[in-house]
Design an enzyme around this catalytic site. Structure first.
Site, short mmCIF file in Angstrom:
data_model
loop_
_atom_site.label_atom_id
_atom_site.label_comp_id
_atom_site.label_asym_id
_atom_site.label_seq_id
_atom_site.Cartn_x
_atom_site.Cartn_y
_atom_site.Cartn_z
N LEU A 154 57.02 27.21 24.78
CA LEU A 154 56.36 27.81 23.20
C LEU A 154 56.45 26.76 22.31
CD1 LEU A 154 58.14 31.25 23.49
CD2 LEU A 154 55.89 30.40 24.24
N ASP A 155 55.53 26.92 21.56
CA ASP A 155 55.63 25.98 20.22
C ASP A 155 56.62 26.53 19.48
OD1 ASP A 155 53.31 24.70 21.19
OD2 ASP A 155 51.84 25.80 19.88
N ARG A 156 57.12 25.52 18.56
CA ARG A 156 58.24 25.79 17.60
C ARG A 156 58.27 27.00 16.94
NH1 ARG A 156 59.50 21.74 12.28
NH2 ARG A 156 60.99 23.18 11.39
#
Length: 343
Positions: A154-156
């Site tokens: 997942l993105d930050r």
């Protein structure tokens, strides 16, 4: 190796340049951007900029070099860090990831990541970390030799369901499920609506995605890109913004963000894809949006050991709920309890 460059035109005002760059290009920390600005290698409207607190206005043009990236990140060390666990057995661990938390070490984030916490949780030894130069170029469907535990990312700033594996057998099984596109993935997103599509409630975006030729950290729809499909359903709308249910049918980097931007419906709080960082309703009440508003709500897999179908739900985090309420986008209670496949 040539140092990568960037070039971006602001879609809205922003009070500080260093914060804007750290939020827009989140592979690098604010500290790294501060050092890069002080190097004198970033230009604002053609002029060298060395003050990190410089304010920006809509239409400003920022360009220059990205921060220096380390050549080798060494080893990922186990750390005693909190995890919000949704499910755990001897094969897998499923967590509800908080926003602003990086999944694995990379430039600007050498430790303190989900992977560090996972290794600490299972009492594992440190594991080698490959150079980060190509880590973000790998889609979930192509992770042939992922790091211990990782089968997707997942993105930050994306919160929600993240599955990690404790054994190599479990990792291989989940890899195959992602590759064969049998994993069910539903996200919730807060978006700016497209005024030209006021009555569209559900649609499928079937458009190829590739890395932007000008902005290296951004993905765009373009001919010759990798086949990508996302199904969108508008759950609720108010004052030009909407709560969107997003079903990922493929697993490309930044897929939801790129497909929404292509439809001129960018995520709120996502400056990399021209998403606004604040919103005003009809009464001119302002809502500040600190980061991209995307939540991995539901994840459906087959258990790698006993082949049971499993579906996990990740509750929305307080910040997401608060902004959703301020924008008038809180859905009916039944929606959150019945789940996406009841739509």
């Amino acid at each position: 190796m040539t140092r990568p460059t960037f070039s971006i035109v602001l879609e809205a005002d922003h009070p500080r340049c260093d914060r804007f760059l750290a939020n827009t290009f989140s592979d690098f920390s604010r500290t790294q951007w501060e050092a890069t600005i002080k190097e004198g290698v970033i230009r604002l409207n053609g002029e060298v900029m060395t003050k990190t607190s410089t304010s920006l206005v809509m239409g400003d043009h920022l360009e220059g070099f990205e921060p220096h990236a380390p050549q080798d990140l060494g080893h990922v060390e186990p750390q005693d860090l909190p995890l919000t666990i949704l499910y755990e057995d001897d094969s897998i661990l499923v967590i509800n990831k908080e926003p602003d938390r990086v999944v694995h070490p990379g430039p600007g984030h050498p430790d303190g990541t989900i992977l560090n916490a996972f290794l600490g949780h299972i009492h594992a030894q440190a594991c080698p970390m490959p150079a980060a130069s190509s880590a973000e170029d790998i889609d979930d469907e192509d992770m042939e030799q992922p790091l211990l535990g990782l089968v997707h990312r997942l993105d930050r700033f994306t919160s929600g369901c993240l599955c990690l594996t404790k054994t190599r057998e479990a990792q291989l099984s989940l890899q195959q499920q992602f590759k064969q596109r049998t994993v069910k993935k539903f996200y919730l997103a807060l978006v700016r609506l497209n005024k030209r599509m006021p009555h569209v409630q559900q649609w499928l975006v079937d458009q190829p995605i590739a890395r932007d030729r000008r902005y290296r950290l951004r993905m765009t729809v373009q001919a010759g890109g990798r086949p990508s499909q996302t199904r969108f359903t508008l759950i609720k709308s108010s004052n030009g913004v909407g709560l969107m249910l997003c079903e990922l049918l493929t697993g490309r980097t930044h897929q939801i963000r790129a497909h929404l931007a292509h439809a001129n419906m960018p995520l709120l709080g996502d400056p990399l894809y021209a998403g606004p960082s604040e919103w005003k309703n009809d009464q001119r009440d302002q809502t500040l949006i600190p980061h991209p508003m995307l939540h991995a709500w539901s994840l459906g897999i087959v258990h790698p050991k006993d082949q049971r179908p499993l579906t996990f739900w990740a509750e929305l985090h307080p910040g997401f709920i608060s902004i959703m309420a301020q924008l008038g986008l809180t859905p009916d209670p039944d929606f959150l309890t019945k789940g996406p496949e009841a739509r």
